[in-house]
Design a protein around this motif. Structure first.
Motif, PDB file in Angstrom:
ATOM      1  N   ILE A   1       0.861  -1.175   0.000  1.00  0.00           N
ATOM      2  CA  ILE A   1       0.000   0.000   0.000  1.00  0.00           C
ATOM      3  C   ILE A   1       0.899   1.226   0.000  1.00  0.00           C
ATOM      4  O   ILE A   1       2.094   1.147   0.333  1.00  0.00           O
ATOM      5  N   ARG A   2       0.304   2.369  -0.366  1.00  0.00           N
ATOM      6  CA  ARG A   2       1.062   3.613  -0.389  1.00  0.00           C
ATOM      7  C   ARG A   2       0.183   4.720   0.189  1.00  0.00           C
ATOM      8  O   ARG A   2      -0.988   4.855  -0.175  1.00  0.00           O
ATOM      9  N   VAL A   3       0.767   5.487   1.102  1.00  0.00           N
ATOM     10  CA  VAL A   3       0.119   6.679   1.650  1.00  0.00           C
ATOM     11  C   VAL A   3       1.076   7.824   1.381  1.00  0.00           C
ATOM     12  O   VAL A   3       2.203   7.828   1.892  1.00  0.00           O
ATOM     13  N   GLY A   4       0.646   8.772   0.555  1.00  0.00           N
ATOM     14  CA  GLY A   4       1.555   9.828   0.115  1.00  0.00           C
ATOM     15  C   GLY A   4       2.671   9.196  -0.696  1.00  0.00           C
ATOM     16  O   GLY A   4       2.420   8.427  -1.614  1.00  0.00           O
ATOM     17  N   SER A   5       3.915   9.469  -0.317  1.00  0.00           N
ATOM     18  CA  SER A   5       5.048   8.867  -1.028  1.00  0.00           C
ATOM     19  C   SER A   5       5.619   7.657  -0.295  1.00  0.00           C
ATOM     20  O   SER A   5       6.541   7.016  -0.788  1.00  0.00           O
TER      21      SER A   5
ATOM     22  N   SER B   1       3.186  -5.775   3.171  1.00  0.00           N
ATOM     23  CA  SER B   1       2.529  -6.679   4.112  1.00  0.00           C
ATOM     24  C   SER B   1       3.584  -7.506   4.840  1.00  0.00           C
ATOM     25  O   SER B   1       4.504  -8.040   4.223  1.00  0.00           O
ATOM     26  N   TYR B   2       3.424  -7.604   6.158  1.00  0.00           N
ATOM     27  CA  TYR B   2       4.444  -8.295   6.948  1.00  0.00           C
ATOM     28  C   TYR B   2       3.864  -9.306   7.914  1.00  0.00           C
ATOM     29  O   TYR B   2       4.591  -9.934   8.667  1.00  0.00           O
ATOM     30  N   GLY B   3       2.549  -9.457   7.965  1.00  0.00           N
ATOM     31  CA  GLY B   3       1.935 -10.424   8.865  1.00  0.00           C
ATOM     32  C   GLY B   3       0.534  -9.981   9.247  1.00  0.00           C
ATOM     33  O   GLY B   3      -0.030  -9.070   8.627  1.00  0.00           O
ATOM     34  N   THR B   4      -0.032 -10.615  10.261  1.00  0.00           N
ATOM     35  CA  THR B   4      -1.370 -10.267  10.730  1.00  0.00           C
ATOM     36  C   THR B   4      -1.373 -10.112  12.238  1.00  0.00           C
ATOM     37  O   THR B   4      -0.481 -10.612  12.933  1.00  0.00           O
ATOM     38  N   THR B   5      -2.393  -9.430  12.730  1.00  0.00           N
ATOM     39  CA  THR B   5      -2.559  -9.246  14.171  1.00  0.00           C
ATOM     40  C   THR B   5      -4.035  -9.050  14.483  1.00  0.00           C
ATOM     41  O   THR B   5      -4.816  -8.661  13.612  1.00  0.00           O
ATOM     42  N   GLN B   6      -4.382  -9.290  15.740  1.00  0.00           N
ATOM     43  CA  GLN B   6      -5.724  -8.999  16.226  1.00  0.00           C
ATOM     44  C   GLN B   6      -5.699  -7.775  17.146  1.00  0.00           C
ATOM     45  O   GLN B   6      -6.678  -7.474  17.812  1.00  0.00           O
ATOM     46  N   ARG B   7      -4.593  -7.087  17.163  1.00  0.00           N
ATOM     47  CA  ARG B   7      -4.434  -5.882  17.972  1.00  0.00           C
ATOM     48  C   ARG B   7      -5.407  -4.800  17.508  1.00  0.00           C
ATOM     49  O   ARG B   7      -5.570  -4.596  16.302  1.00  0.00           O
ATOM     50  N   PRO B   8      -6.060  -4.090  18.426  1.00  0.00           N
ATOM     51  CA  PRO B   8      -6.979  -3.019  18.022  1.00  0.00           C
ATOM     52  C   PRO B   8      -6.248  -1.899  17.287  1.00  0.00           C
ATOM     53  O   PRO B   8      -5.083  -1.612  17.565  1.00  0.00           O
ATOM     54  N   ALA B   9      -6.951  -1.262  16.353  1.00  0.00           N
ATOM     55  CA  ALA B   9      -6.386  -0.163  15.576  1.00  0.00           C
ATOM     56  C   ALA B   9      -7.488   0.844  15.306  1.00  0.00           C
ATOM     57  O   ALA B   9      -8.678   0.534  15.412  1.00  0.00           O
ATOM     58  N   SER B  10      -7.089   2.058  14.950  1.00  0.00           N
ATOM     59  CA  SER B  10      -8.057   3.100  14.606  1.00  0.00           C
ATOM     60  C   SER B  10      -7.814   3.566  13.175  1.00  0.00           C
ATOM     61  O   SER B  10      -6.673   3.558  12.696  1.00  0.00           O
ATOM     62  N   ARG B  11      -8.885   3.968  12.547  1.00  0.00           N
ATOM     63  CA  ARG B  11      -8.790   4.406  11.149  1.00  0.00           C
ATOM     64  C   ARG B  11      -7.858   5.602  11.048  1.00  0.00           C
ATOM     65  O   ARG B  11      -7.903   6.503  11.871  1.00  0.00           O
ATOM     66  N   HIS B  12      -7.004   5.593  10.026  1.00  0.00           N
ATOM     67  CA  HIS B  12      -5.977   6.629   9.900  1.00  0.00           C
ATOM     68  C   HIS B  12      -6.093   7.420   8.595  1.00  0.00           C
ATOM     69  O   HIS B  12      -6.172   8.645   8.619  1.00  0.00           O
ATOM     70  N   ALA B  13      -6.060   6.745   7.462  1.00  0.00           N
ATOM     71  CA  ALA B  13      -6.009   7.452   6.179  1.00  0.00           C
ATOM     72  C   ALA B  13      -6.493   6.528   5.074  1.00  0.00           C
ATOM     73  O   ALA B  13      -6.720   5.337   5.284  1.00  0.00           O
ATOM     74  N   GLU B  14      -6.596   7.084   3.889  1.00  0.00           N
ATOM     75  CA  GLU B  14      -6.885   6.290   2.699  1.00  0.00           C
ATOM     76  C   GLU B  14      -5.546   5.934   2.060  1.00  0.00           C
ATOM     77  O   GLU B  14      -4.667   6.785   1.952  1.00  0.00           O
ATOM     78  N   ALA B  15      -5.410   4.685   1.660  1.00  0.00           N
ATOM     79  CA  ALA B  15      -4.168   4.225   1.034  1.00  0.00           C
ATOM     80  C   ALA B  15      -4.459   3.697  -0.359  1.00  0.00           C
ATOM     81  O   ALA B  15      -5.572   3.260  -0.651  1.00  0.00           O
TER      82      ALA B  15
ATOM     83  N   HIS C   1      -8.366   2.113  -3.798  1.00  0.00           N
ATOM     84  CA  HIS C   1      -8.123   2.742  -2.503  1.00  0.00           C
ATOM     85  C   HIS C   1      -8.690   1.871  -1.388  1.00  0.00           C
ATOM     86  O   HIS C   1      -9.763   1.280  -1.542  1.00  0.00           O
ATOM     87  N   VAL C   2      -7.948   1.795  -0.287  1.00  0.00           N
ATOM     88  CA  VAL C   2      -8.365   1.025   0.878  1.00  0.00           C
ATOM     89  C   VAL C   2      -8.166   1.876   2.130  1.00  0.00           C
ATOM     90  O   VAL C   2      -7.361   2.815   2.133  1.00  0.00           O
ATOM     91  N   ALA C   3      -8.884   1.543   3.175  1.00  0.00           N
ATOM     92  CA  ALA C   3      -8.718   2.244   4.450  1.00  0.00           C
ATOM     93  C   ALA C   3      -7.455   1.734   5.139  1.00  0.00           C
ATOM     94  O   ALA C   3      -7.252   0.529   5.255  1.00  0.00           O
ATOM     95  N   ALA C   4      -6.627   2.660   5.570  1.00  0.00           N
ATOM     96  CA  ALA C   4      -5.421   2.309   6.339  1.00  0.00           C
ATOM     97  C   ALA C   4      -5.693   2.636   7.806  1.00  0.00           C
ATOM     98  O   ALA C   4      -6.291   3.663   8.126  1.00  0.00           O
ATOM     99  N   TRP C   5      -5.246   1.757   8.683  1.00  0.00           N
ATOM    100  CA  TRP C   5      -5.470   1.889  10.119  1.00  0.00           C
ATOM    101  C   TRP C   5      -4.128   2.047  10.816  1.00  0.00           C
ATOM    102  O   TRP C   5      -3.103   1.597  10.306  1.00  0.00           O
ATOM    103  N   ARG C   6      -4.138   2.646  12.000  1.00  0.00           N
ATOM    104  CA  ARG C   6      -2.908   2.805  12.782  1.00  0.00           C
ATOM    105  C   ARG C   6      -3.084   2.156  14.150  1.00  0.00           C
ATOM    106  O   ARG C   6      -4.193   2.038  14.654  1.00  0.00           O
ATOM    107  N   PHE C   7      -1.961   1.739  14.709  1.00  0.00           N
ATOM    108  CA  PHE C   7      -1.954   1.108  16.031  1.00  0.00           C
ATOM    109  C   PHE C   7      -1.515   2.130  17.074  1.00  0.00           C
ATOM    110  O   PHE C   7      -0.504   2.818  16.866  1.00  0.00           O
ATOM    111  N   PRO C   8      -2.242   2.228  18.195  1.00  0.00           N
ATOM    112  CA  PRO C   8      -1.820   3.139  19.261  1.00  0.00           C
ATOM    113  C   PRO C   8      -0.391   2.809  19.713  1.00  0.00           C
ATOM    114  O   PRO C   8      -0.026   1.641  19.860  1.00  0.00           O
TER     115      PRO C   8
ATOM    116  N   VAL D   1      -0.765  -6.444   8.772  1.00  0.00           N
ATOM    117  CA  VAL D   1       0.217  -5.453   9.209  1.00  0.00           C
ATOM    118  C   VAL D   1       1.092  -5.082   8.019  1.00  0.00           C
ATOM    119  O   VAL D   1       1.629  -5.962   7.341  1.00  0.00           O
ATOM    120  N   PHE D   2       1.250  -3.790   7.778  1.00  0.00           N
ATOM    121  CA  PHE D   2       2.094  -3.280   6.702  1.00  0.00           C
ATOM    122  C   PHE D   2       3.188  -2.420   7.320  1.00  0.00           C
ATOM    123  O   PHE D   2       2.888  -1.449   8.023  1.00  0.00           O
TER     124      PHE D   2
END
Length: 136
Positions: A41-45, A50-64, A87-94, A113-114
């Motif tokens: 995925i790309r956000v800006g430049s 992709s590096y794996g998966t998690t069940q850790r909570p995340a919040s919406r961050h940006a469009e990728a 375009h896909v929704a990108a999420w961030r981890f606290p 996880v990316f």
């Protein structure tokens, strides 16, 4: 006593295996190639892979933007971002800067996880291990 060459059958088996794996697009495809694709995925430049998966909570961050896979043909390029990417929704981890790691929802309970391509492998490994083990 006659001895059979040991490598003869192994060479034949290897040749058959390799020919079964090759791609043939017909008599005019003299330089057909194959390339591996990494989900990206790309956000800006900034580009993230992709590096794996998690069940850790995340919040919406940006469009990728999502890369496409061009892995076969004369000019196989692997993962590329087309002129009109999906375009896909990108999420961030606290607790983690989005410049290093983002996520894309996998299902209702999981994320892909990316990690930023600019990170060294050791840091990518540490982030993924932490996201997979620590509760949110």
């Amino acid at each position: 006593m006659t001895r059979k060459p040991v490598g003869g059958n192994l060479l034949l088996a290897a040749a058959l295996l390799l020919s079964a794996c090759s791609t043939d697009e017909g008599p005019t495809s003299e330089s057909a190639t194959a390339s591996d694709c990494t989900t990206q995925i790309r956000v800006g430049s900034a580009v993230y892979s992709s590096y794996g998966t998690t069940q850790r909570p995340a919040s919406r961050h940006a469009e990728a933007e999502r890369a496409v896979c061009e892995d076969v043909g004369r000019d196989a390029r692997g993962s590329v971002f087309p002129a009109q990417p999906e375009h896909v929704a990108a999420w961030r981890f606290p607790g983690y800067p989005p410049s290093k790691v983002l996520a894309v929802r996998y299902d209702t309970d999981s994320f892909h996880v990316f990690t930023a391509d600019s990170l060294p492998d050791a840091e990518r490994d540490r982030i993924l291990e932490d996201l997979q083990q620590r509760p949110g």
